[in-house]
Design a protein around this motif. Structure first.
Motif, PDB file in Angstrom:
ATOM      1  N   ARG A 105     -46.846 -45.642   2.284  1.00 41.01           N
ATOM      2  CA  ARG A 105     -45.624 -46.117   2.951  1.00 41.01           C
ATOM      3  C   ARG A 105     -44.449 -45.199   2.663  1.00 41.01           C
ATOM      4  N   ILE A 106     -44.379 -44.692   1.452  1.00 41.86           N
ATOM      5  CA  ILE A 106     -43.299 -43.763   1.103  1.00 41.86           C
ATOM      6  C   ILE A 106     -43.413 -42.485   1.932  1.00 41.86           C
ATOM      7  N   ASP A 107     -44.635 -42.051   2.201  1.00 44.10           N
ATOM      8  CA  ASP A 107     -44.839 -40.855   3.021  1.00 44.10           C
ATOM      9  C   ASP A 107     -44.560 -41.094   4.501  1.00 44.10           C
ATOM     10  N   GLY A 108     -44.254 -42.331   4.864  1.00 42.52           N
ATOM     11  CA  GLY A 108     -43.880 -42.629   6.235  1.00 42.52           C
ATOM     12  C   GLY A 108     -44.997 -43.141   7.115  1.00 42.52           C
ATOM     13  N   ALA A 109     -46.163 -43.465   6.546  1.00 43.91           N
ATOM     14  CA  ALA A 109     -47.278 -43.968   7.348  1.00 43.91           C
ATOM     15  C   ALA A 109     -47.038 -45.427   7.724  1.00 43.91           C
ATOM     16  N   GLY A 110     -47.370 -45.786   8.947  1.00 43.40           N
ATOM     17  CA  GLY A 110     -47.259 -47.166   9.388  1.00 43.40           C
ATOM     18  C   GLY A 110     -48.413 -48.009   8.875  1.00 43.40           C
ATOM     19  N   GLU A 111     -48.271 -49.326   9.011  1.00 47.19           N
ATOM     20  CA  GLU A 111     -49.283 -50.228   8.484  1.00 47.19           C
ATOM     21  C   GLU A 111     -50.615 -50.061   9.214  1.00 47.19           C
ATOM     22  N   ALA A 112     -50.563 -49.847  10.520  1.00 51.60           N
ATOM     23  CA  ALA A 112     -51.806 -49.664  11.268  1.00 51.60           C
ATOM     24  C   ALA A 112     -52.534 -48.396  10.830  1.00 51.60           C
ATOM     25  N   ALA A 134     -61.204 -56.175  -0.588  1.00 52.29           N
ATOM     26  CA  ALA A 134     -59.951 -55.444  -0.404  1.00 52.29           C
ATOM     27  C   ALA A 134     -59.028 -55.638  -1.590  1.00 52.29           C
ATOM     28  N   ALA A 135     -58.997 -56.841  -2.160  1.00 50.60           N
ATOM     29  CA  ALA A 135     -58.151 -57.089  -3.324  1.00 50.60           C
ATOM     30  C   ALA A 135     -58.581 -56.262  -4.522  1.00 50.60           C
ATOM     31  N   ALA A 136     -59.871 -55.945  -4.622  1.00 48.45           N
ATOM     32  CA  ALA A 136     -60.371 -55.207  -5.786  1.00 48.45           C
ATOM     33  C   ALA A 136     -60.463 -53.703  -5.554  1.00 48.45           C
ATOM     34  N   ALA A 137     -60.718 -53.275  -4.315  1.00 48.25           N
ATOM     35  CA  ALA A 137     -61.026 -51.865  -4.061  1.00 48.25           C
ATOM     36  C   ALA A 137     -59.874 -51.083  -3.451  1.00 48.25           C
ATOM     37  N   VAL A 138     -58.850 -51.741  -2.938  1.00 46.61           N
ATOM     38  CA  VAL A 138     -57.731 -51.039  -2.303  1.00 46.61           C
ATOM     39  C   VAL A 138     -56.513 -51.161  -3.222  1.00 46.61           C
ATOM     40  N   PRO A 139     -56.152 -50.097  -3.937  1.00 46.91           N
ATOM     41  CA  PRO A 139     -55.033 -50.189  -4.889  1.00 46.91           C
ATOM     42  C   PRO A 139     -53.690 -50.342  -4.167  1.00 46.91           C
ATOM     43  N   ASP A 140     -52.841 -51.198  -4.711  1.00 44.34           N
ATOM     44  CA  ASP A 140     -51.507 -51.366  -4.140  1.00 44.34           C
ATOM     45  C   ASP A 140     -50.670 -50.098  -4.280  1.00 44.34           C
ATOM     46  N   SER A 141     -50.886 -49.355  -5.376  1.00 45.26           N
ATOM     47  CA  SER A 141     -50.123 -48.124  -5.589  1.00 45.26           C
ATOM     48  C   SER A 141     -50.431 -47.095  -4.504  1.00 45.26           C
ATOM     49  N   LEU A 195     -55.076 -60.850   4.349  1.00 47.41           N
ATOM     50  CA  LEU A 195     -55.010 -61.916   3.357  1.00 47.41           C
ATOM     51  C   LEU A 195     -54.911 -61.377   1.936  1.00 47.41           C
ATOM     52  N   ALA A 196     -55.433 -60.172   1.713  1.00 52.94           N
ATOM     53  CA  ALA A 196     -55.418 -59.604   0.362  1.00 52.94           C
ATOM     54  C   ALA A 196     -54.140 -58.836   0.056  1.00 52.94           C
ATOM     55  N   LYS A 197     -53.522 -58.201   1.057  1.00 48.94           N
ATOM     56  CA  LYS A 197     -52.447 -57.251   0.789  1.00 48.94           C
ATOM     57  C   LYS A 197     -51.087 -57.651   1.347  1.00 48.94           C
ATOM     58  N   PHE A 198     -50.996 -58.703   2.134  1.00 46.36           N
ATOM     59  CA  PHE A 198     -49.711 -59.107   2.706  1.00 46.36           C
ATOM     60  C   PHE A 198     -49.401 -60.537   2.278  1.00 46.36           C
ATOM     61  N   PRO A 199     -48.463 -60.725   1.356  1.00 43.92           N
ATOM     62  CA  PRO A 199     -48.082 -62.090   0.969  1.00 43.92           C
ATOM     63  C   PRO A 199     -47.260 -62.760   2.067  1.00 43.92           C
TER      64      PRO A 199
END
Length: 300
Positions: A194-201, A181-188, A117-121
């Motif tokens: 993701r750029i390094d190739g890691a999956g969402e899980a 999660a919205a406050a402590a997990v940076p989107d950057s 809910l915090a990171k996936f629109p």
């Protein structure tokens, strides 16, 4: 621009910042309120400790806040554990099963839902979150009977699943994890992964859960204590005494105490033993709260 040197060529030391303390009367009021709150929570525990040293006669015939003249707490607790072929140990194990599995599952589900809910629109995200908030406002006692009819129709009433499955859902945990999660997990940081190739899980398991640790500990403790102290749901769902948790088992003892007065003593001793796991859990996990409180206090 540097400060001019003092006489003799010795550089001046920067003046220390003065810390302003609140007035004495405010500190006295604050300390008094905290003392009253501490006494409010600790006096019942003290009464339990004192009462475990007494037999049934001393429990009603002596001063309630002082120890017995001949204390034998270990003998009294041993009687609690061995009464009725050790049924208390069965109830204790049931409570650990219900609270342990329910709290772990509720924490993981709350973390996944809150993180999503915090990171996936997505369309309807706020509607889903408002539905979760509505679930926080509904008391658990209002859902006990509908849950009983549902589990009875599925053939799961009077089983372990009838208590475990409802305990794995925590609307408050979803709310807390979403906010944290919205406050402590940076989107950057997520974009870099993701750029390094890691999956969402992998991102969620390797980054999200670690950064959300203080919130997860909070959800786990709240849910564990809630399930451990839950009385109404097991009362509705269970009829077999071998499946009872501690709270329901101790209540059944008090129901027979008029015919067997020794059960009053056993109930007090069982209540004292039921508090110990919560104390240990709070003591072990509180360091994660301190870690979470210091996050963000240091400038980048």
């Amino acid at each position: 621009m540097s400060r001019p040197a003092a006489r003799g060529g010795t550089p001046r030391r920067p003046a220390r910042a003065r810390t302003t303390l609140p007035p004495v009367r405010y500190r006295i009021i604050t300390a008094s309120l905290l003392t009253v709150a501490a006494l409010y929570f600790l006096v019942p525990v003290y009464w339990l400790v004192v009462s475990t040293t007494k037999n049934s006669a001393d429990l009603f015939g002596t001063f309630g806040f002082w120890f017995s003249a001949h204390p034998h707490p270990l003998d009294h607790l041993a009687d609690v554990l061995t009464y009725d072929h050790g049924i208390y140990l069965r109830w204790f194990a049931n409570s650990l099963l219900y609270a342990g599995i329910g709290a772990v599952c509720a924490t993981l589900l709350s973390a996944a839902a809150g993180y999503a809910l915090a990171k996936f629109p997505f369309r309807g995200r706020e509607a889903v979150f408002n539905l979760v908030l509505a679930g926080v406002l509904i008391p658990g006692t209002a859902l006990a009977l509908p849950l009983y009819f549902l589990f009875s129709a599925m053939g799961l009433a009077d089983t372990y699943w009838a208590v475990i499955v409802p305990s794995t859902v925590s609307p408050f945990g979803v709310y807390l994890c979403r906010i944290y999660a919205a406050a402590a997990v940076p989107d950057s940081l997520l974009e870099a992964a993701r750029i390094d190739g890691a999956g969402e899980a992998r991102i969620f398991a390797g980054l999200g859960l670690r950064l959300m640790t203080p919130a997860l500990v909070t959800v786990f403790l709240f849910q564990f204590v809630h399930i451990w102290n839950n009385y109404f749901l097991p009362l509705v769902m269970l009829s077999d005494s071998d499946l009872y948790p501690i709270q329901l088992g101790l209540t059944s003892w008090t129901g027979y105490a008029d015919r067997q007065p020794v059960l009053y003593q056993y109930t007090v001793g069982g209540a004292f033993l039921s508090v110990l796991p919560l104390m240990v859990l709070m003591t072990v996990l509180q360091r994660y709260w301190r870690t979470g409180l210091t996050e963000g206090s240091v400038k980048a």
